[in-house]
Design an enzyme around this catalytic site. Structure first.
Site, short mmCIF file in Angstrom:
data_model
loop_
_atom_site.label_atom_id
_atom_site.label_comp_id
_atom_site.label_asym_id
_atom_site.label_seq_id
_atom_site.Cartn_x
_atom_site.Cartn_y
_atom_site.Cartn_z
N HIS A 399 78.87 17.86 -53.08
CA HIS A 399 79.37 18.31 -51.78
C HIS A 399 80.64 17.56 -51.43
O HIS A 399 80.64 16.32 -51.41
CB HIS A 399 78.31 18.09 -50.69
CG HIS A 399 78.72 18.66 -49.36
ND1 HIS A 399 78.60 17.98 -48.18
CD2 HIS A 399 79.27 19.86 -49.04
CE1 HIS A 399 79.05 18.74 -47.18
NE2 HIS A 399 79.45 19.88 -47.68
N GLU A 401 82.84 17.63 -48.30
CA GLU A 401 83.29 17.99 -46.95
C GLU A 401 84.62 17.28 -46.72
O GLU A 401 84.69 16.05 -46.79
CB GLU A 401 82.25 17.56 -45.91
CG GLU A 401 82.68 17.73 -44.46
CD GLU A 401 83.07 19.17 -44.12
OE1 GLU A 401 82.20 20.04 -44.17
OE2 GLU A 401 84.27 19.40 -43.82
N GLU A 494 73.37 29.35 -41.21
CA GLU A 494 73.30 28.10 -40.43
C GLU A 494 73.43 28.37 -38.93
O GLU A 494 72.95 27.60 -38.12
CB GLU A 494 74.40 27.13 -40.89
CG GLU A 494 75.80 27.61 -40.58
CD GLU A 494 76.91 26.74 -41.18
OE1 GLU A 494 76.65 26.03 -42.16
OE2 GLU A 494 78.03 26.79 -40.66
C1 NOJ Z 1 79.63 23.50 -42.41
C2 NOJ Z 1 79.00 24.14 -43.60
O1 NOJ Z 1 79.03 25.54 -43.49
C3 NOJ Z 1 77.59 23.62 -43.73
O2 NOJ Z 1 76.92 24.28 -44.77
C4 NOJ Z 1 77.63 22.12 -43.95
O3 NOJ Z 1 76.33 21.63 -43.97
C5 NOJ Z 1 78.40 21.43 -42.83
N1 NOJ Z 1 79.66 22.07 -42.62
C6 NOJ Z 1 78.65 19.96 -43.14
O4 NOJ Z 1 79.58 19.86 -44.19
CA CA Z 2 80.41 26.92 -41.89
#
Ligand code: NOJ
Ligand code: CA
Length: 692
Positions: A399, A401, A494
């Site tokens: 991941h 981010e 989400e």
């Molecule tokens: C937004 C993403 O769509 C989600 O899947 C992720 O858990 C969070 N950002 C944190 O990076």
């Molecule tokens: Ca998102």
């Protein structure tokens, strides 16, 4: 009102009468007709019909440069070329194992008339289900670097169509869809009702994003979008409500310019997809066909797959991404538990979010150097977990981010991908939450479009598969970069957990008609525990779906990368239903949409790649529905065993969402199924060929 509309139509058609030249191209089966005309002043217009009905009435073509300051709207035509193409190609993975690309092409070579002498070509491709066209700037003495002020392309529609739209926005596409007449579009109001979107920049009340889905009063389904968005900003559309005409509005950069180009250059394809059947829209391959073939010579390392993840438990408050909270989810023991679960049920991947240092202040501070993408938290033993995953036949999914700090990510990218290779990882989920810093570029502007492409290319060079969250909407680039398995680029699952609006039951019946036309979405289906107050008692959010519908989404929301989003302990409670997620493939020989209506329902069947087994997914919106289908897609004379996962008679997304029934029965191509879908419900069926 009607009279005025008719009068406008007559006047617009009259334009063609006074046209200096008209070129007409019909699609191979003659269903679609394109007419390009030039008026005496040199301006160019195009119009599109489907089965003799007007779809696009004469609409302007052109571009405006800011440097050199030239408006390209009047041209001299120097040559006209045409060709027919009919080929079949095989995608690395997909909804079907082979794709027919059949179109007629018209290419106009032009010189701008006001004295700039700039050369431009416009290429039109006319398919049986729509039209694509693009502008190209060959290398030429009078034009080297140039800056685009905007594109002048218009889409003039024939009436006040029913429209499925989200606000035109330079940064976010994570909206719920609005359904209204064109004349009722109000992007500013719609966006203020969405407090949970991390970064928004809606610029005009009449602006919408593509893919834009419309339905006309005379029964045509029309989608406007673009294909092959490369080195160019994304296209928003601004509506003139007086004559139902959309004009292109490109996403600007931090300085207000639209695109910096250098000859030879070309724009993405502008696409108009049309059918009188909603199902044909979902089965169209036009956007893929307009993209360039794969640049990856040996794609053998690319593997469609299912994964689970240390993910939803942070979203619903069981754990956190950061270490300081004392509830850090990505700790060695917990990740090990997920690896065990993945291995037990044959999942390929385990996504681990919150594994790396930086989550204590990742959001809202707009600091540049929050993450370095190579430093794990102290309680995450990456050496041990790498070895453990390998031993269990599972791979950890990385991941990254970026928290919008994309220059920082660019600085670390190579090291971060090498770090993945060194730790046996071959898939990454990227993320772009928040403002793009430091310069204030937009998520959908040219600079970021180039960044996403750079990530696709760089990951490919390390044999890494890619899943991008918060990127620009998809435009079929997965044909060219098949390692780019999926993107989020829309409101995903989400949002079931997000504050005010959450996710409506109809949202998943609209996404395939809009966002998914550009490519696969990492929607993350498979939630089984539908009240989200499992760990935080005051949490009021809930998933507005039945459990059976969560299974059906694995079929109706095509992606070669599918998550089983819920927690292992929630799946343990419903292992019989979980079996469908274990069995469902992610790569297909064939796919057929049996029925569908945007905003209401969708039923799709798909044949597993290299097998004789079929899978069916049917979903409905907030209204219950009887699914009546004949299984005539099965081979005649053969028997199959069907495993039917459906809503129980008492199921209802609001009052009884987790109530389902599983039935097993023998079926043939003559079997007629009659299955009830609850409010917000669905049905998933696995159909296995029996030996003779
Ligand atoms: C937004 C993403 O769509 C989600 O899947 C992720 O858990 C969070 N950002 C944190 O990076
Ligand atoms: Ca998102």
């Amino acid at each position: 009102m009607k009279f005025i509309a008719v009068l406008t139509l007559l006047l617009l058609n009259a334009c063609f009468l006074f046209a200096q030249k008209t070129f007409t191209v019909s699609s191979p089966s003659s269903s679609v007709l394109l007419q390009v005309s030039q008026k005496v002043d040199g301006s160019l217009y195009y119009a599109v019909k489907f089965k003799r009905k007007n779809v696009i009435i004469p609409s302007m073509l052109g571009l405006k440069f800011s440097n050199p300051a030239v408006t390209l709207s009047a041209f001299q035509i120097t040559s006209v070329d045409s060709l027919t193409k009919n080929e079949t190609w095989k995608p690395v993975w997909g909804e079907t194992s082979s794709i027919r690309n059949h179109y007629k092409e018209l290419k106009l070579t032009l010189i701008e008339k006001s004295g700039s002498d700039i050369q431009v070509t416009i290429t039109f491709r006319v398919f049986n289900d729509g039209v694509g066209f693009r502008y190209e700037f060959p290398q030429q003495p009078n034009l080297n670097h140039f800056i685009l002020a905007d594109e002048l392309t218009q889409f003039a529609l024939t009436g006040d169509h029913k429209t499925f739209w989200i606000p035109g926005d330079y940064d976010s596409n994570e909206y719920l869809y609005n359904t209204s007449r064109l004349s009722e579009i109000d992007a500013l109001t719609a966006s203020t009702q969405e407090p949970d979107i991390a970064v928004k920049s809606v610029f005009d009340a009449n602006a919408v994003q593509t893919p834009l889905m419309m339905k006309s009063a005379d029964g045509l389904y029309i989608s406007l979008h673009e294909a092959a968005l490369i080195n160019y900003p994304a296209m928003n559309l601004v509506l003139d409500k007086k004559n139902f005409t959309f004009t292109t509005h490109l996403v600007p950069d931090a300085a207000g310019n639209k695109a910096y180009l250098q000859t030879p250059a070309r724009t993405p394809w502008r696409t108009i997809l049309i059918s009188d059947k909603a199902t044909d829209i979902l089965d169209s391959k036009m956007i893929l066909n307009l993209n360039d073939p794969s640049v990856i010579d040996d794609p053998s390392w690319i593997k469609p797959q299912k994964f689970i993840g240390v993910w939803w438990e942070m979203h619903i408050g069981k754990g956190t991404w950061d270490l300081a909270s004392g509830k850090h989810a990505a700790n060695t023991e917990n990740v090990k538990r997920y690896i065990d679960f993945a291995s037990r049920f044959g999942f390929d991947g385990v996504l681990v979010e919150g594994w790396n240092v930086g989550w204590e202040d990742w959001f809202g501070n707009w600091k540049e150097n929050v993450f370095d993408f190579i430093t794990p938290y102290s309680d995450y033993d990456i050496q041990y977990l790498t070895a453990y995953a390998k031993q269990k036949g599972v791979r950890i999914i990385m991941h990254h981010e970026t928290s919008g700090s994309v220059t920082n990510y660019e600085r670390w990218m190579e090291k971060a991908y090498q770090y993945m290779v060194d730790h046996d990882m071959n898939a990454v989920k990227t993320g772009y939450v928040g403002k793009i810093i430091p310069r204030g570029e937009h998520h959908d502007g040219q600079w970021m479009v180039n960044h996403y492409q750079r990530v696709a290319e760089k990951t490919a060079s390390y044999k890494i598969m890619l899943d991008a969250h918060e990127p620009v909407r998809s435009t079929g680039l997965h044909r060219t970069y098949p390692n780019w398995l999926a993107s989020e680029a829309a409101r995903g699952s989400e949002f079931n957990n997000a504050g005010k609006l959450g996710m409506t039951p109809e949202h998943t019946t609209i996404l395939p008609f809009t966002r998914l036309l550009g490519g696969p979405m990492d929607f993350t289906p498979g939630l089984f525990h539908l009240q989200l107050n499992q760990f935080e008692k005051n949490r009021t959010q809930r998933v507005r779906s039945t459990l059976a519908k969560q299974l059906a989404l694995y079929i109706t929301m095509y992606s070669p990368l599918q998550m089983a989003a819920d927690l292992p302990e929630n799946y343990e409670k419903y292992l019989d239903a979980f079996q469908f997620i274990v069995d469902v493939p992610v790569d297909w020989d064939d796919s057929r949409t049996l029925e569908g209506e945007p905003g209401d329902f969708i039923t799709i069947v798909r044949k597993a790649k290299g097998k004789d087994d079929w899978y069916l997914g049917a979903i409905t919106d907030e209204n219950s529905r009887s699914l009546k289908i004949t299984l005539d897609f099965l081979e005649t004379g053969r028997k199959y065993e069907a495993f039917i996962y459906r809503d129980s008679e008492k199921a209802d997304w609001e009052t009884n969402p987790e109530s389902y029934t599983i039935e097993k029965r023998v079926v043939t191509s003559k079997t007629k199924l009659n299955i009830w879908l609850a409010n917000g419900g669905g049905c998933a069926i696995r159909i296995i060929m029996l030996p003779k």
